[in-house]
Write a protein that holds these residues in place. Structure first.
Motif, PDB file in Angstrom:
ATOM      1  N   ALA A 154      -5.011   6.305  26.902  1.00 34.11           N
ATOM      2  CA  ALA A 154      -4.855   5.502  27.742  1.00 34.11           C
ATOM      3  C   ALA A 154      -5.402   4.013  27.353  1.00 34.11           C
ATOM      4  O   ALA A 154      -5.050   2.792  27.091  1.00 34.11           O
ATOM      5  N   LEU A 155      -6.834   4.331  26.515  1.00 32.14           N
ATOM      6  CA  LEU A 155      -7.034   3.783  25.715  1.00 32.14           C
ATOM      7  C   LEU A 155      -6.066   2.464  25.249  1.00 32.14           C
ATOM      8  O   LEU A 155      -5.899   1.257  24.590  1.00 32.14           O
ATOM      9  N   ALA A 156      -5.739   3.628  23.732  1.00 34.16           N
ATOM     10  CA  ALA A 156      -4.546   2.941  23.027  1.00 34.16           C
ATOM     11  C   ALA A 156      -3.708   2.730  23.049  1.00 34.16           C
ATOM     12  O   ALA A 156      -3.246   1.569  23.014  1.00 34.16           O
ATOM     13  N   LEU A 157      -2.848   3.494  24.519  1.00 35.23           N
ATOM     14  CA  LEU A 157      -1.484   2.563  25.074  1.00 35.23           C
ATOM     15  C   LEU A 157      -1.621   1.546  25.565  1.00 35.23           C
ATOM     16  O   LEU A 157      -0.874   0.392  25.967  1.00 35.23           O
ATOM     17  N   ALA A 158      -2.957   1.513  26.356  1.00 37.31           N
ATOM     18  CA  ALA A 158      -3.041  -0.187  27.128  1.00 37.31           C
ATOM     19  C   ALA A 158      -2.867  -1.197  25.883  1.00 37.31           C
ATOM     20  O   ALA A 158      -2.311  -1.889  26.560  1.00 37.31           O
ATOM     21  N   ALA A 159      -3.725  -0.855  24.409  1.00 31.26           N
ATOM     22  CA  ALA A 159      -3.865  -1.789  24.189  1.00 31.26           C
ATOM     23  C   ALA A 159      -2.265  -2.564  23.102  1.00 31.26           C
ATOM     24  O   ALA A 159      -2.375  -3.675  22.743  1.00 31.26           O
ATOM     25  N   ALA A 160      -1.891  -1.339  22.910  1.00 30.43           N
ATOM     26  CA  ALA A 160      -0.846  -1.713  22.260  1.00 30.43           C
ATOM     27  C   ALA A 160       0.357  -2.105  23.212  1.00 30.43           C
ATOM     28  O   ALA A 160       0.879  -3.034  23.351  1.00 30.43           O
ATOM     29  N   ARG A 161       0.136  -1.873  24.295  1.00 28.97           N
ATOM     30  CA  ARG A 161       1.520  -2.542  25.227  1.00 28.97           C
ATOM     31  C   ARG A 161       1.129  -4.271  25.443  1.00 28.97           C
ATOM     32  O   ARG A 161       1.850  -4.996  26.037  1.00 28.97           O
ATOM     33  N   ALA A 162      -0.128  -4.118  25.734  1.00 32.68           N
ATOM     34  CA  ALA A 162      -0.748  -5.548  25.690  1.00 32.68           C
ATOM     35  C   ALA A 162      -0.230  -6.405  24.805  1.00 32.68           C
ATOM     36  O   ALA A 162       0.025  -7.269  24.780  1.00 32.68           O
ATOM     37  N   GLU A 163      -0.030  -5.965  23.450  1.00 30.06           N
ATOM     38  CA  GLU A 163       0.792  -6.901  22.557  1.00 30.06           C
ATOM     39  C   GLU A 163       1.860  -6.224  21.707  1.00 30.06           C
ATOM     40  O   GLU A 163       2.486  -6.074  20.572  1.00 30.06           O
ATOM     41  N   LEU A 174      -2.789  11.494  16.080  1.00 35.29           N
ATOM     42  CA  LEU A 174      -3.517  11.199  14.763  1.00 35.29           C
ATOM     43  C   LEU A 174      -4.916  10.666  15.060  1.00 35.29           C
ATOM     44  O   LEU A 174      -6.343  10.277  14.773  1.00 35.29           O
ATOM     45  N   LEU A 175      -4.511   8.989  15.862  1.00 38.55           N
ATOM     46  CA  LEU A 175      -5.823   8.031  16.444  1.00 38.55           C
ATOM     47  C   LEU A 175      -6.341   9.257  16.998  1.00 38.55           C
ATOM     48  O   LEU A 175      -8.173   8.871  17.066  1.00 38.55           O
ATOM     49  N   VAL A 176      -6.242   9.542  18.247  1.00 34.17           N
ATOM     50  CA  VAL A 176      -6.513  10.379  18.900  1.00 34.17           C
ATOM     51  C   VAL A 176      -7.349  11.467  18.362  1.00 34.17           C
ATOM     52  O   VAL A 176      -8.798  11.169  18.983  1.00 34.17           O
ATOM     53  N   THR A 177      -7.288  11.953  17.348  1.00 38.14           N
ATOM     54  CA  THR A 177      -8.090  12.989  16.579  1.00 38.14           C
ATOM     55  C   THR A 177      -9.042  12.381  15.842  1.00 38.14           C
ATOM     56  O   THR A 177     -10.634  12.783  16.250  1.00 38.14           O
ATOM     57  N   LEU A 178      -8.560  11.349  14.808  1.00 31.83           N
ATOM     58  CA  LEU A 178      -9.852  10.454  14.593  1.00 31.83           C
ATOM     59  C   LEU A 178     -11.182   9.605  15.754  1.00 31.83           C
ATOM     60  O   LEU A 178     -12.150   9.700  15.138  1.00 31.83           O
ATOM     61  N   LEU A 179     -10.388   9.245  16.546  1.00 32.63           N
ATOM     62  CA  LEU A 179     -11.646   8.178  17.428  1.00 32.63           C
ATOM     63  C   LEU A 179     -12.051   9.211  18.439  1.00 32.63           C
ATOM     64  O   LEU A 179     -11.338  10.151  19.397  1.00 32.63           O
ATOM     65  N   GLY A 180     -13.012   8.692  19.296  1.00 32.07           N
ATOM     66  CA  GLY A 180     -13.628   8.793  20.157  1.00 32.07           C
ATOM     67  C   GLY A 180     -14.992   9.714  20.472  1.00 32.07           C
ATOM     68  O   GLY A 180     -15.493   9.580  21.422  1.00 32.07           O
TER      69      GLY A 180
END
Length: 246
Positions: A154-163, A174-180
């Motif tokens: 949700a954090l990544a999608l919201a940040a991407a959507r804003a841009e 992969l991003l979700v796997t790497l972060l948290g």
């Protein structure tokens, strides 16, 4: 109030209860602790560098004068409005000062003119500071644990959507796997990825974040950043922690 959990945490942070004047934000995810504390603080004083309405204390400020926390809570602002009094503590060191504060509010002897916000690390169930806030009707405790995969998504999608960006499915996974492990690291790495693709003001239209983009920008750096942040938090090295998170 008892410790807030689940959706109640976000609901409280989004719209702080004005009757609650003592708030404890704690947990092993220091990036999330800081982010939540900043959001709460800005509701009280939008300018966190305001010398009159944004006051910061450390354990050392209370060591010889535990009553100072309660004293700061009732001080009137010289410029009007509410004051936010923030205390960043190593843990139980702040308990005596916090007990004076909460007892004063509960008895009615203290009439805070602002909000006291205490930020701490991971506090176990036996912690006196945690028990104090969880057991008081005049205070609230907000635990902050590592983000679940859904939170990172949700954090990544919201940040991407804003841009005006979107993720390829495999890139997002992969991003979700790497972060948290740490919210500060996660947000910083997502911002880095978005900056790599370019802000929407400099692009002709929408763009997509690919698997190769994530591999190129994050795979080699996330583990090092998370490890540095964890070590700095454990050592109490605030300057090094700030560098690790940003």
């Amino acid at each position: 109030m008892t410790a807030l959990k689940g959706k109640a945490v976000e609901a409280f942070i989004a719209r702080r209860d004005p009757d609650i004047r003592a708030i404890l934000v704690y947990g092993p995810d220091q990036g999330l602790v800081r982010e939540r504390a900043d959001r709460i603080a800005r509701q009280v004083s939008p300018d966190l560098k305001d010398p009159f309405n944004a006051i910061e204390l450390a354990d050392g400020d209370l060591k010889s004068e535990p009553s100072r926390l309660a004293d700061e809570a009732v001080q009137l602002s010289m410029t009007g409005g509410e004051r936010i009094v923030r205390l960043r503590t190593a843990g139980e060191t702040a308990a005596p000062a916090a007990r004076l504060l909460v007892a004063g509010i509960e008895s009615g002897r203290l009439k805070p003119t602002g909000v006291v916000l205490i930020e701490a690390g991971d506090l176990g169930k036996a912690s006196g500071l945690r028990k104090l806030f969880e057991g008081s009707k005049a205070a609230v405790a907000i635990p902050s644990y590592a983000d679940a995969p859904g939170d990172i998504r949700a954090l990544a999608l919201a940040a991407a959507r804003a841009e005006d960006l979107k993720f390829d499915d495999d890139a997002l996974e992969l991003l979700v796997t790497l972060l948290g492990e740490d919210r500060g690291v996660s947000r910083s790495e997502i911002d880095k990825l978005i900056l790599f693709k370019g802000p929407k003001s400099l692009r002709p239209g929408p763009a997509t974040i690919s698997l190769e983009d994530v591999r190129l920008m994050l795979v080699d750096t996330v583990a090092d950043a998370a490890g540095e942040a964890a070590a700095a938090a454990a050592d109490g090295a605030s300057a090094r922690l700030a560098r690790a998170l940003h």
